[in-house]
Write a protein that holds these residues in place. Structure first.
Motif, PDB file in Angstrom:
ATOM      1  N   GLN A  28       0.795  -1.233   0.136  1.00  0.00           N
ATOM      2  CA  GLN A  28       0.124  -0.035  -0.055  1.00  0.00           C
ATOM      3  C   GLN A  28       0.871   1.262  -0.084  1.00  0.00           C
ATOM      4  OE1 GLN A  28      -2.442  -0.524   3.333  1.00  0.00           O
ATOM      5  NE2 GLN A  28      -4.084  -1.848   2.143  1.00  0.00           N
ATOM      6  N   ARG A  29       1.977   1.295   0.795  1.00  0.00           N
ATOM      7  CA  ARG A  29       2.816   2.437   0.767  1.00  0.00           C
ATOM      8  C   ARG A  29       3.427   2.556  -0.624  1.00  0.00           C
ATOM      9  NH1 ARG A  29       5.489   6.372   0.329  1.00  0.00           N
ATOM     10  NH2 ARG A  29       7.249   6.992   1.806  1.00  0.00           N
ATOM     11  N   ALA A  30       3.865   1.537  -1.440  1.00  0.00           N
ATOM     12  CA  ALA A  30       4.547   1.499  -2.540  1.00  0.00           C
ATOM     13  C   ALA A  30       3.595   1.859  -3.673  1.00  0.00           C
ATOM     14  CB  ALA A  30       5.082   0.379  -2.993  1.00  0.00           C
ATOM     15  N   ALA A  31       2.230   1.661  -3.614  1.00  0.00           N
ATOM     16  CA  ALA A  31       1.299   2.016  -4.358  1.00  0.00           C
ATOM     17  C   ALA A  31       1.034   3.594  -4.269  1.00  0.00           C
ATOM     18  CB  ALA A  31      -0.004   1.110  -4.004  1.00  0.00           C
ATOM     19  N   TYR A  32       0.833   3.944  -3.004  1.00  0.00           N
ATOM     20  CA  TYR A  32       0.534   5.310  -2.855  1.00  0.00           C
ATOM     21  C   TYR A  32       1.840   6.236  -3.483  1.00  0.00           C
ATOM     22  CZ  TYR A  32       0.704   9.813  -0.052  1.00  0.00           C
ATOM     23  OH  TYR A  32       0.618  11.326   0.181  1.00  0.00           O
ATOM     24  N   ASP A  33       2.938   5.741  -3.124  1.00  0.00           N
ATOM     25  CA  ASP A  33       4.180   6.478  -3.635  1.00  0.00           C
ATOM     26  C   ASP A  33       4.131   6.464  -5.162  1.00  0.00           C
ATOM     27  OD1 ASP A  33       7.426   6.795  -3.852  1.00  0.00           O
ATOM     28  OD2 ASP A  33       6.301   8.084  -2.444  1.00  0.00           O
ATOM     29  N   ILE A  34       3.949   5.329  -5.891  1.00  0.00           N
ATOM     30  CA  ILE A  34       3.832   5.237  -7.340  1.00  0.00           C
ATOM     31  C   ILE A  34       2.742   6.264  -7.825  1.00  0.00           C
ATOM     32  CG2 ILE A  34       3.433   3.723  -9.017  1.00  0.00           C
ATOM     33  CD1 ILE A  34       4.854   1.557  -7.671  1.00  0.00           C
ATOM     34  N   GLY A  35       1.504   6.158  -7.200  1.00  0.00           N
ATOM     35  CA  GLY A  35       0.400   6.977  -7.734  1.00  0.00           C
ATOM     36  C   GLY A  35       1.004   8.580  -7.536  1.00  0.00           C
ATOM     37  N   TYR A  36       1.536   8.871  -6.432  1.00  0.00           N
ATOM     38  CA  TYR A  36       1.821  10.258  -6.074  1.00  0.00           C
ATOM     39  C   TYR A  36       3.003  10.621  -7.391  1.00  0.00           C
ATOM     40  CZ  TYR A  36       4.318  14.382  -3.905  1.00  0.00           C
ATOM     41  OH  TYR A  36       4.845  15.462  -3.813  1.00  0.00           O
ATOM     42  N   LYS A  37       3.999   9.810  -7.524  1.00  0.00           N
ATOM     43  CA  LYS A  37       4.990  10.374  -8.377  1.00  0.00           C
ATOM     44  C   LYS A  37       4.464  10.275  -9.923  1.00  0.00           C
ATOM     45  CE  LYS A  37       9.040   8.765  -5.977  1.00  0.00           C
ATOM     46  NZ  LYS A  37      10.038   7.858  -5.607  1.00  0.00           N
ATOM     47  N   GLY A  38       3.161   9.584 -10.205  1.00  0.00           N
ATOM     48  CA  GLY A  38       2.661   9.602 -11.491  1.00  0.00           C
ATOM     49  C   GLY A  38       1.886  10.895 -11.632  1.00  0.00           C
ATOM     50  N   GLU A  39       1.039  11.332 -10.643  1.00  0.00           N
ATOM     51  CA  GLU A  39       0.395  12.546 -10.692  1.00  0.00           C
ATOM     52  C   GLU A  39       1.574  13.744 -10.757  1.00  0.00           C
ATOM     53  OE1 GLU A  39      -2.141  13.205  -7.444  1.00  0.00           O
ATOM     54  OE2 GLU A  39      -3.148  11.396  -7.647  1.00  0.00           O
ATOM     55  N   LEU A  40       2.583  13.704  -9.990  1.00  0.00           N
ATOM     56  CA  LEU A  40       3.692  14.535 -10.393  1.00  0.00           C
ATOM     57  C   LEU A  40       4.358  14.537 -11.671  1.00  0.00           C
ATOM     58  CD1 LEU A  40       5.362  16.734  -8.803  1.00  0.00           C
ATOM     59  CD2 LEU A  40       6.783  14.771  -8.270  1.00  0.00           C
ATOM     60  N   ILE A  41       4.384  13.450 -12.136  1.00  0.00           N
ATOM     61  CA  ILE A  41       4.919  13.458 -13.684  1.00  0.00           C
ATOM     62  C   ILE A  41       3.787  14.068 -14.721  1.00  0.00           C
ATOM     63  CG2 ILE A  41       5.495  11.985 -15.579  1.00  0.00           C
ATOM     64  CD1 ILE A  41       6.730  10.070 -13.464  1.00  0.00           C
ATOM     65  N   SER A  42       2.606  13.676 -14.324  1.00  0.00           N
ATOM     66  CA  SER A  42       1.710  14.384 -15.333  1.00  0.00           C
ATOM     67  C   SER A  42       1.362  15.957 -15.254  1.00  0.00           C
ATOM     68  CB  SER A  42       0.177  13.850 -15.062  1.00  0.00           C
ATOM     69  OG  SER A  42      -0.192  14.053 -13.747  1.00  0.00           O
ATOM     70  N   VAL A  43       1.770  16.534 -14.009  1.00  0.00           N
ATOM     71  CA  VAL A  43       1.841  17.829 -13.879  1.00  0.00           C
ATOM     72  C   VAL A  43       3.109  18.439 -14.513  1.00  0.00           C
ATOM     73  CG1 VAL A  43       2.184  19.630 -12.096  1.00  0.00           C
ATOM     74  CG2 VAL A  43       0.393  18.009 -11.828  1.00  0.00           C
ATOM     75  N   LEU A  44       4.191  17.772 -14.333  1.00  0.00           N
ATOM     76  CA  LEU A  44       5.232  18.191 -14.878  1.00  0.00           C
ATOM     77  C   LEU A  44       5.152  18.354 -16.464  1.00  0.00           C
ATOM     78  CD1 LEU A  44       8.253  16.571 -13.018  1.00  0.00           C
ATOM     79  CD2 LEU A  44       7.810  19.010 -13.257  1.00  0.00           C
ATOM     80  N   GLU A  45       4.406  17.150 -17.119  1.00  0.00           N
ATOM     81  CA  GLU A  45       4.163  17.337 -18.634  1.00  0.00           C
ATOM     82  C   GLU A  45       3.345  18.344 -18.891  1.00  0.00           C
ATOM     83  OE1 GLU A  45       2.815  13.243 -19.102  1.00  0.00           O
ATOM     84  OE2 GLU A  45       4.922  12.315 -19.358  1.00  0.00           O
ATOM     85  N   ALA A  46       2.162  18.703 -18.099  1.00  0.00           N
ATOM     86  CA  ALA A  46       1.442  19.648 -18.524  1.00  0.00           C
ATOM     87  C   ALA A  46       2.117  21.252 -18.540  1.00  0.00           C
ATOM     88  CB  ALA A  46       0.182  19.751 -17.364  1.00  0.00           C
ATOM     89  N   GLU A  47       2.911  21.174 -17.321  1.00  0.00           N
ATOM     90  CA  GLU A  47       3.688  22.403 -17.431  1.00  0.00           C
ATOM     91  C   GLU A  47       4.751  22.642 -18.479  1.00  0.00           C
ATOM     92  OE1 GLU A  47       6.992  24.434 -14.251  1.00  0.00           O
ATOM     93  OE2 GLU A  47       5.807  22.579 -13.701  1.00  0.00           O
ATOM     94  N   VAL A  48       5.328  21.447 -19.089  1.00  0.00           N
ATOM     95  CA  VAL A  48       6.255  21.681 -20.199  1.00  0.00           C
ATOM     96  C   VAL A  48       5.182  21.953 -21.318  1.00  0.00           C
ATOM     97  CG1 VAL A  48       7.564  20.210 -21.771  1.00  0.00           C
ATOM     98  CG2 VAL A  48       7.926  20.236 -19.315  1.00  0.00           C
ATOM     99  N   ILE A  49       4.079  21.241 -21.518  1.00  0.00           N
ATOM    100  CA  ILE A  49       3.306  21.600 -22.777  1.00  0.00           C
ATOM    101  C   ILE A  49       2.693  23.141 -22.587  1.00  0.00           C
ATOM    102  CG2 ILE A  49       0.970  21.082 -23.767  1.00  0.00           C
ATOM    103  CD1 ILE A  49       1.511  18.300 -22.859  1.00  0.00           C
TER     104      ILE A  49
END
Length: 163
Positions: A77-98
């Motif tokens: 559950q901790r790993a899933a939380y962290d993977i989800g958090y990092k996935g959302e962070l990556i999508s925000v970074l991609e949106a910022e670059v776009i």
């Protein structure tokens, strides 16, 4: 036919004895190394984002039928939380670059501020794995919205007595 079967059984028994004596004398069987006792668990860190070394260093206590399920479930559950958090962070970074590539600097600045706020250390730890987290904020009575609906009196209600 009976002699052939007897010969095969005797040959297998002799081979097993020779193998056993060889292993005992050389001590080369890695399966006979002592197992670490319980209590040697290394859990995932809860005070920072996970990295590759955290996952590889994680150890669980052993039980009769394998690893302790509670420890494994908590780590997953901790790993899933962290993977989800990092996935959302990556999508925000991609949106910022776009947004920066398209020249929308106001949108890029808003995304940057949101990203930096999410990365800043917060006073509250990540949600526990036991269930959903409900955050409550204290609102003074004079700022609270008026209660409306059936069965609600216009006057303030008194707090219930503790039981």
């Amino acid at each position: 036919m009976d002699q052939l079967l007897l010969f095969i059984v005797v040959a297998l028994v002799v081979a097993a004895i020779v193998f056993g004596v060889t292993v005992m004398l050389s001590g080369g069987d890695s399966g006979l190394t002592p197992v670490e006792p319980d209590g040697q668990a290394v859990p995932l860190p809860t005070d920072r984002p996970l990295d590759e070394d955290d996952i590889s260093a994680t150890k669980f206590d052993t039980a009769w039928r394998g690893y302790r399920m509670g420890q494994v479930d908590q780590a997953l559950q901790r790993a899933a939380y962290d993977i989800g958090y990092k996935g959302e962070l990556i999508s925000v970074l991609e949106a910022e670059v776009i947004a920066l590539r398209e020249g929308r600097t106001a949108d890029a600045d808003a995304l940057r501020r949101a990203r930096e706020a999410a990365l800043a250390p917060s006073a509250t730890p990540p949600p526990a794995a036991d269930g959903p987290v409900i955050e409550l904020s204290a609102v003074p009575d004079d700022e609270a919205p008026p209660k409306e609906g059936p069965g609600v009196d216009a006057k303030k209600s008194e707090p219930a007595e503790p039981r």
